[in-house]
Design an enzyme around this catalytic site. Structure first.
Site, PDB file in Angstrom:
ATOM      1  N   TYR A 145     -12.124 -21.534  12.739  1.00 30.02           N
ATOM      2  CA  TYR A 145     -11.445 -20.524  13.552  1.00 30.02           C
ATOM      3  C   TYR A 145     -12.466 -19.912  14.490  1.00 30.02           C
ATOM      4  O   TYR A 145     -13.558 -19.537  14.074  1.00 30.02           O
ATOM      5  CB  TYR A 145     -10.837 -19.446  12.655  1.00 30.02           C
ATOM      6  N   ASP A 240     -20.780 -21.107  16.513  1.00 27.97           N
ATOM      7  CA  ASP A 240     -20.022 -19.877  16.347  1.00 27.97           C
ATOM      8  C   ASP A 240     -20.479 -19.239  15.040  1.00 27.97           C
ATOM      9  O   ASP A 240     -20.010 -19.603  13.960  1.00 27.97           O
ATOM     10  CB  ASP A 240     -18.523 -20.170  16.334  1.00 27.97           C
ATOM     11  N   LYS A 268     -18.798  -9.529  14.315  1.00 31.02           N
ATOM     12  CA  LYS A 268     -18.708  -8.932  12.990  1.00 31.02           C
ATOM     13  C   LYS A 268     -19.908  -8.012  12.676  1.00 31.02           C
ATOM     14  O   LYS A 268     -19.956  -6.903  13.159  1.00 31.02           O
ATOM     15  CB  LYS A 268     -18.468 -10.016  11.948  1.00 31.02           C
TER      16      LYS A 268
HETATM   17  C1  LIG Z   1     -13.808 -13.527  13.046  1.00 31.51           C
HETATM   18  C2  LIG Z   1     -14.223 -14.734  13.786  1.00 31.51           C
HETATM   19  C3  LIG Z   1     -13.969 -14.896  15.145  1.00 31.51           C
HETATM   20  C4  LIG Z   1     -13.129 -13.934  15.932  1.00 31.51           C
HETATM   21  O1  LIG Z   1     -13.688 -12.683  16.024  1.00 31.51           O
HETATM   22  P1  LIG Z   1     -12.739 -11.436  16.387  1.00 31.51           P
HETATM   23  O2  LIG Z   1     -13.682 -10.305  16.494  1.00 31.51           O
HETATM   24  O3  LIG Z   1     -11.758 -11.326  15.270  1.00 31.51           O
HETATM   25  O4  LIG Z   1     -12.066 -11.776  17.675  1.00 31.51           O
HETATM   26  C5  LIG Z   1     -14.499 -15.983  15.782  1.00 31.51           C
HETATM   27  N1  LIG Z   1     -15.216 -16.905  15.111  1.00 31.51           N
HETATM   28  C6  LIG Z   1     -15.453 -16.795  13.795  1.00 31.51           C
HETATM   29  C7  LIG Z   1     -16.274 -17.841  13.112  1.00 31.51           C
HETATM   30  C8  LIG Z   1     -14.947 -15.729  13.084  1.00 31.51           C
HETATM   31  O5  LIG Z   1     -15.153 -15.648  11.760  1.00 31.51           O
END
Ligand SMILES: *Cc1c(COP(=O)(O)O)cnc(C)c1O
Length: 435
Positions: A145, A240, A268
């Site tokens: 994701y 990511d 995060k």
């Molecule tokens: C949480 C997350 C996102 C999205 O971040 P948001 O602040 O919720 O938009 C993207 N990539 C990864 C790996 C994530 O865990």
């Protein structure tokens, strides 16, 4: 039995105003059914709901709260910043201070941009990759994701190296056609696709430690091979690390596995509980971002001083060099202790589980076979998970309401918390064994 009367009433009321009563889907407990506790406050490792139930929290706002709730230094930094004004839309010194510290921990991020969410970070990194390479297509992995932007809300049928289908109404077929989704941990699938389409690919984006299909680790040598293949065909490699950053290790998966991506996304933990994320990487790439280059990306609240203050206070604490023990190392050890306790409890209850750990991240699959990708994860037993989840909640242990999520240790969790959690797990696994 947990009393959730006030939460049930609050949930019913919220549903009148927000889809599913929530501002982000997984909070609604749709995957398990029932009432989500409405939270009144948090302190340290604990959260308290509006019915006055107390829980040991392993969600940590889905990852950001690595120091626990309402950490004193972070709270004071936020208040101090707020007293000076919430936002100016003009440059401030604290943006550079945070960028400097991030670069020290992530040397691959030679230049970076602060944004407001992980979604924005990955979306912008893709635009930069496309603008830099002059290519349109991207490769992602099934079960990873990367936020909810159009190009990334795409999946292919399992196993097939095909061009993507939209995985949400509203994502156009045109957008989806530029995204190729491949199975995780399958180097042959990537090799084959790059042989055919390598010169059309702007970027390969991956969660180097995958946390959004439950916690799934990269196989030995997998990331290194991706680095090699992308370099060979001129596609950029985007890590990511929005979730695994500061968790797989202080320097993220790239430090833990010794791989240098072209671009990295953080989020995060970076905002210490406030909205903040960043993308960055090679200087020759990032210099193409507006206004020094032609690739446009902007944000009214980007680099917001309160978010910067929370992030800086959090990272300073996490990366403190004056501490006897590196905080992320002690987090890893504490997580390991819990993971061992969970494995033991499952074994005693006769329940087959796969318990995974990466630094301060951990996860439990109710599966007999090893889990290396989304297809493996999908075979995990949902009913056993549900029984375990509600038993744990009843014992005051707050877990993510889906086994396709990751759980997080914080520096505020104590030995007593872990002992209590392992004792609760004996009850939780016993409940799962009966299903
Ligand atoms: C949480 C997350 C996102 C999205 O971040 P948001 O602040 O919720 O938009 C993207 N990539 C990864 C790996 C994530 O865990």
């Amino acid at each position: 039995m947990l009393n959730l009367d006030k939460s049930a009433a609050a949930f019913a009321e919220a549903k009148n105003f927000m889809p599913g009563g929530v501002n982000s889907p997984v909070r609604s407990y749709m995957s398990v059914g029932g009432t989500p506790p409405f939270i009144a406050r948090g302190k340290g490792s604990k959260i308290f709901d509006i019915d006055d139930n107390e829980y040991i929290d392993y969600v940590g706002s889905w990852g950001p709260l690595v120091l626990g709730h309402a950490h004193e230094k972070v709270t004071v930094a936020v208040i101090d910043a707020a007293l000076k004004g919430a936002s100016y839309g003009a440059p401030t010194e604290i943006e550079t201070a945070l960028a400097k510290l991030v670069q020290k921990i992530y040397p691959s991020m030679e230049m970076m941009r602060m944004v407001n969410s992980g979604t924005e970070a990955t979306m912008s990194a893709l635009r930069v990759a496309r603008g830099f390479t002059g290519r349109d297509k991207i490769i992602k992995f099934i079960g990873c994701y990367h936020g909810h932007s159009d190009s990334l809300l795409v999946n292919a049928g399992s196993g097939a190296a095909t061009f993507g289908e939209p995985s949400s109404p509203g994502v156009t077929r045109g957008t989806a056609a530029d995204t190729i989704a491949l199975p995780y941990n399958d180097i042959a699938a990537l090799e084959e696709t790059l042989e055919k389409h390598g010169k059309e690919i702007a970027a390969v984006i991956i969660e180097p430690v995958a946390g959004n299909m439950g916690l799934v680790l990269p196989k030995q040598g997998y990331l290194r091979k991706i680095r090699e293949l992308t370099a060979n065909c001129g596609a950029l490699l985007i890590f990511d690390e929005v979730m695994c950053g500061f968790r797989a290790s202080l320097g993220g998966a790239q430090a833990a596995y010794g791989i240098k991506p072209d671009l990295t996304c953080l989020g995060k933990i970076l905002g210490g509980g406030l909205p903040c994320a960043a993308y960055g990487g090679r200087r020759d790439i990032m210099e193409n971002v507006s206004p020094s280059g032609k690739i446009y990306q902007a944000g009214t609240l980007s680099g917001n001083p309160i978010a910067m203050a929370a992030g800086l206070a959090t990272l300073k604490e996490l990366a403190a060099e004056d501490k006897e023990e590196d905080l992320s190392r002690s987090l890893t050890l504490r997580t390991k202790e819990l993971v061992l306790g969970l494995k033991g409890a499952a074994k005693n209850a006769g329940v087959a589980v796969q318990v995974h750990q990466a630094g301060s991240m951990f996860g439990v699959f109710f599966a007999e076979e090893e889990v290396w990708n989304f297809e493996d994860a999908s075979r995990a037993d949902q009913n056993k998970f549900k029984a375990w989840f509600f038993a744990m909640l009843g014992e005051g242990i707050y877990l993510a309401p889906s086994q396709f999520e990751t759980l997080f240790m914080s520096a505020a969790h104590t030995d007593a918390d872990i002992e209590k959690t392992v004792n609760a797990a004996k009850i939780g696994f016993a409940a799962a064994a009966k299903v």
